[in-house]
Motif scaffolding. Structure first.
Motif, mmCIF file in Angstrom:
data_model
loop_
_atom_site.group_PDB
_atom_site.id
_atom_site.type_symbol
_atom_site.label_atom_id
_atom_site.label_comp_id
_atom_site.label_asym_id
_atom_site.label_seq_id
_atom_site.Cartn_x
_atom_site.Cartn_y
_atom_site.Cartn_z
ATOM 1 N N GLY A 1 -0.156 9.236 18.520
ATOM 2 C CA GLY A 1 -0.579 9.791 17.240
ATOM 3 C C GLY A 1 0.588 10.292 16.419
ATOM 4 O O GLY A 1 1.744 10.055 16.729
ATOM 5 N N GLY A 2 0.267 10.994 15.385
ATOM 6 C CA GLY A 2 1.274 11.549 14.491
ATOM 7 C C GLY A 2 0.843 11.403 13.051
ATOM 8 O O GLY A 2 -0.318 11.123 12.762
ATOM 9 N N LEU A 3 1.794 11.570 12.172
ATOM 10 C CA LEU A 3 1.524 11.513 10.744
ATOM 11 C C LEU A 3 1.929 10.165 10.174
ATOM 12 O O LEU A 3 2.956 9.615 10.549
ATOM 13 C CB LEU A 3 2.324 12.598 10.016
ATOM 14 C CG LEU A 3 2.101 14.025 10.467
ATOM 15 C CD1 LEU A 3 3.124 14.942 9.835
ATOM 16 C CD2 LEU A 3 0.701 14.464 10.131
ATOM 17 N N ALA A 4 1.141 9.677 9.243
ATOM 18 C CA ALA A 4 1.445 8.442 8.522
ATOM 19 C C ALA A 4 0.849 8.560 7.128
ATOM 20 O O ALA A 4 -0.026 9.398 6.884
ATOM 21 C CB ALA A 4 0.861 7.234 9.249
ATOM 22 N N LEU A 5 1.315 7.741 6.233
ATOM 23 C CA LEU A 5 0.714 7.700 4.905
ATOM 24 C C LEU A 5 -0.697 7.135 5.001
ATOM 25 O O LEU A 5 -0.933 6.181 5.745
ATOM 26 C CB LEU A 5 1.549 6.834 3.967
ATOM 27 C CG LEU A 5 2.952 7.330 3.636
ATOM 28 C CD1 LEU A 5 3.663 6.312 2.740
ATOM 29 C CD2 LEU A 5 2.918 8.695 2.972
ATOM 30 N N ALA A 6 -1.606 7.705 4.253
ATOM 31 C CA ALA A 6 -2.982 7.216 4.230
ATOM 32 C C ALA A 6 -3.157 6.125 3.176
ATOM 33 O O ALA A 6 -4.171 5.431 3.174
ATOM 34 C CB ALA A 6 -3.943 8.365 3.952
ATOM 35 N N LYS A 7 -2.169 5.995 2.293
ATOM 36 C CA LYS A 7 -2.202 5.001 1.216
ATOM 37 C C LYS A 7 -0.841 4.329 1.157
ATOM 38 O O LYS A 7 0.162 4.909 1.577
ATOM 39 C CB LYS A 7 -2.441 5.676 -0.140
ATOM 40 C CG LYS A 7 -3.726 6.414 -0.276
ATOM 41 C CD LYS A 7 -3.798 7.054 -1.641
ATOM 42 C CE LYS A 7 -5.133 7.736 -1.849
ATOM 43 N NZ LYS A 7 -5.262 8.258 -3.198
ATOM 44 N N PRO A 8 -0.775 3.152 0.579
ATOM 45 C CA PRO A 8 0.540 2.551 0.385
ATOM 46 C C PRO A 8 1.363 3.395 -0.589
ATOM 47 O O PRO A 8 0.789 4.039 -1.484
ATOM 48 C CB PRO A 8 0.238 1.168 -0.193
ATOM 49 C CG PRO A 8 -1.205 1.102 -0.454
ATOM 50 C CD PRO A 8 -1.868 2.315 0.113
ATOM 51 N N PRO A 9 2.683 3.402 -0.449
ATOM 52 C CA PRO A 9 3.526 4.204 -1.347
ATOM 53 C C PRO A 9 3.283 3.904 -2.833
ATOM 54 O O PRO A 9 3.407 4.789 -3.671
ATOM 55 C CB PRO A 9 4.949 3.835 -0.930
ATOM 56 C CG PRO A 9 4.831 3.379 0.480
ATOM 57 C CD PRO A 9 3.474 2.722 0.583
ATOM 58 N N GLU A 10 2.922 2.680 -3.134
ATOM 59 C CA GLU A 10 2.669 2.296 -4.522
ATOM 60 C C GLU A 10 1.444 3.005 -5.092
ATOM 61 O O GLU A 10 1.283 3.082 -6.319
ATOM 62 C CB GLU A 10 2.447 0.773 -4.631
ATOM 63 C CG GLU A 10 3.635 -0.058 -4.244
ATOM 64 C CD GLU A 10 3.822 -0.226 -2.735
ATOM 65 O OE1 GLU A 10 2.883 0.077 -1.945
ATOM 66 O OE2 GLU A 10 4.917 -0.632 -2.328
ATOM 67 N N ALA A 11 0.575 3.503 -4.239
ATOM 68 C CA ALA A 11 -0.663 4.155 -4.673
ATOM 69 C C ALA A 11 -0.537 5.676 -4.750
ATOM 70 O O ALA A 11 -1.497 6.357 -5.099
ATOM 71 C CB ALA A 11 -1.805 3.773 -3.732
ATOM 72 N N ILE A 12 0.639 6.216 -4.427
ATOM 73 C CA ILE A 12 0.841 7.671 -4.468
ATOM 74 C C ILE A 12 1.731 7.982 -5.664
ATOM 75 O O ILE A 12 2.934 7.693 -5.662
ATOM 76 C CB ILE A 12 1.453 8.189 -3.150
ATOM 77 C CG1 ILE A 12 0.506 7.875 -1.987
ATOM 78 C CG2 ILE A 12 1.728 9.693 -3.252
ATOM 79 C CD1 ILE A 12 1.053 8.228 -0.619
ATOM 80 N N ASN A 13 1.139 8.568 -6.699
ATOM 81 C CA ASN A 13 1.847 8.866 -7.933
ATOM 82 C C ASN A 13 2.563 10.211 -7.819
ATOM 83 O O ASN A 13 1.945 11.218 -7.453
ATOM 84 C CB ASN A 13 0.862 8.872 -9.102
ATOM 85 C CG ASN A 13 1.551 9.100 -10.413
ATOM 86 O OD1 ASN A 13 1.802 10.238 -10.794
ATOM 87 N ND2 ASN A 13 1.873 8.012 -11.102
ATOM 88 N N ILE A 14 3.840 10.214 -8.151
ATOM 89 C CA ILE A 14 4.656 11.436 -8.042
ATOM 90 C C ILE A 14 4.150 12.514 -9.003
ATOM 91 O O ILE A 14 4.108 13.692 -8.657
ATOM 92 C CB ILE A 14 6.144 11.121 -8.288
ATOM 93 C CG1 ILE A 14 6.655 10.123 -7.235
ATOM 94 C CG2 ILE A 14 6.991 12.392 -8.293
ATOM 95 C CD1 ILE A 14 6.409 10.547 -5.793
ATOM 96 N N GLY A 15 3.740 12.126 -10.187
ATOM 97 C CA GLY A 15 3.195 13.099 -11.133
ATOM 98 C C GLY A 15 1.959 13.783 -10.592
ATOM 99 O O GLY A 15 1.798 15.000 -10.731
ATOM 100 N N ASP A 16 1.095 13.013 -9.926
ATOM 101 C CA ASP A 16 -0.110 13.599 -9.331
ATOM 102 C C ASP A 16 0.257 14.581 -8.221
ATOM 103 O O ASP A 16 -0.320 15.666 -8.119
ATOM 104 C CB ASP A 16 -1.026 12.519 -8.762
ATOM 105 C CG ASP A 16 -1.663 11.651 -9.834
ATOM 106 O OD1 ASP A 16 -1.672 12.068 -11.018
ATOM 107 O OD2 ASP A 16 -2.142 10.554 -9.495
#
Length: 155
Positions: free
Chosen positions: A62-77
């Motif tokens: 186990g561990g931590l991972a992104l739940a979405k692709p990096p392209e779907a994570i907006n820095i402004g949000d």
């Protein structure tokens, strides 16, 4: 404008995980890599998970991972949700206790500046921050090796 440590750590966690998408990481590993408190990162990771940006997998492997692709994570949000607080007192509920609220033109100017700041951040995703993924992964790997070496020396 100065971002809070919470926002800073949130961005670091996301960058760390996006730089090494093929593996899961632990809070301890990320904390050691950036020389920050595991306690603070625990709060950050919990928040990022509630926002739907992180997936926490329990148990062996186990561990931590992104739940979405990096392209779907907006820095402004990310910045808007992690910052939360008002830039100055008069931006808060009811305008705060400032005696010139309603007369002061600074609120409008600062509001415009904050909107411009957020507009720039909205143009970028996590993928933009890790275009140098290989170089970042090398730095993070060196940190893991150094931490493991230090742990063996202390044992």
């Amino acid at each position: 404008m100065k971002l809070t440590a919470f926002t800073d750590y949130s961005l670091r966690v996301l960058i760390y995980l996006a730089a090494q998408p093929e593996r899961r990481a632990t809070i301890g590993e990320i904390a050691a890599s950036f020389a920050v408190s595991e306690h603070h990162l625990t709060k950050v990771v919990h928040f990022l998970g509630k926002q739907g940006w992180l997936a926490n997998v329990r148990g062996k492997g186990g561990g931590l991972a992104l739940a979405k692709p990096p392209e779907a994570i907006n820095i402004g949000d990310v910045v808007q949700r992690t910052e939360g607080g008002a830039l100055v007192e008069c931006f808060g509920e009811g305008g705060g206790a400032c005696r010139i609220t309603g007369l002061c033109r600074l609120q409008g100017i600062l509001g415009e500046a904050v909107a411009a700041f957020h507009a720039v951040l909205q143009r970028y995703t996590l993928a933009d921050l890790v275009r140098n993924r290989e170089a970042l992964a090398t730095v993070f790997l060196a940190g893991r090796i150094g931490a493991a070496h230090t742990e063996r020396e202390e044992a």
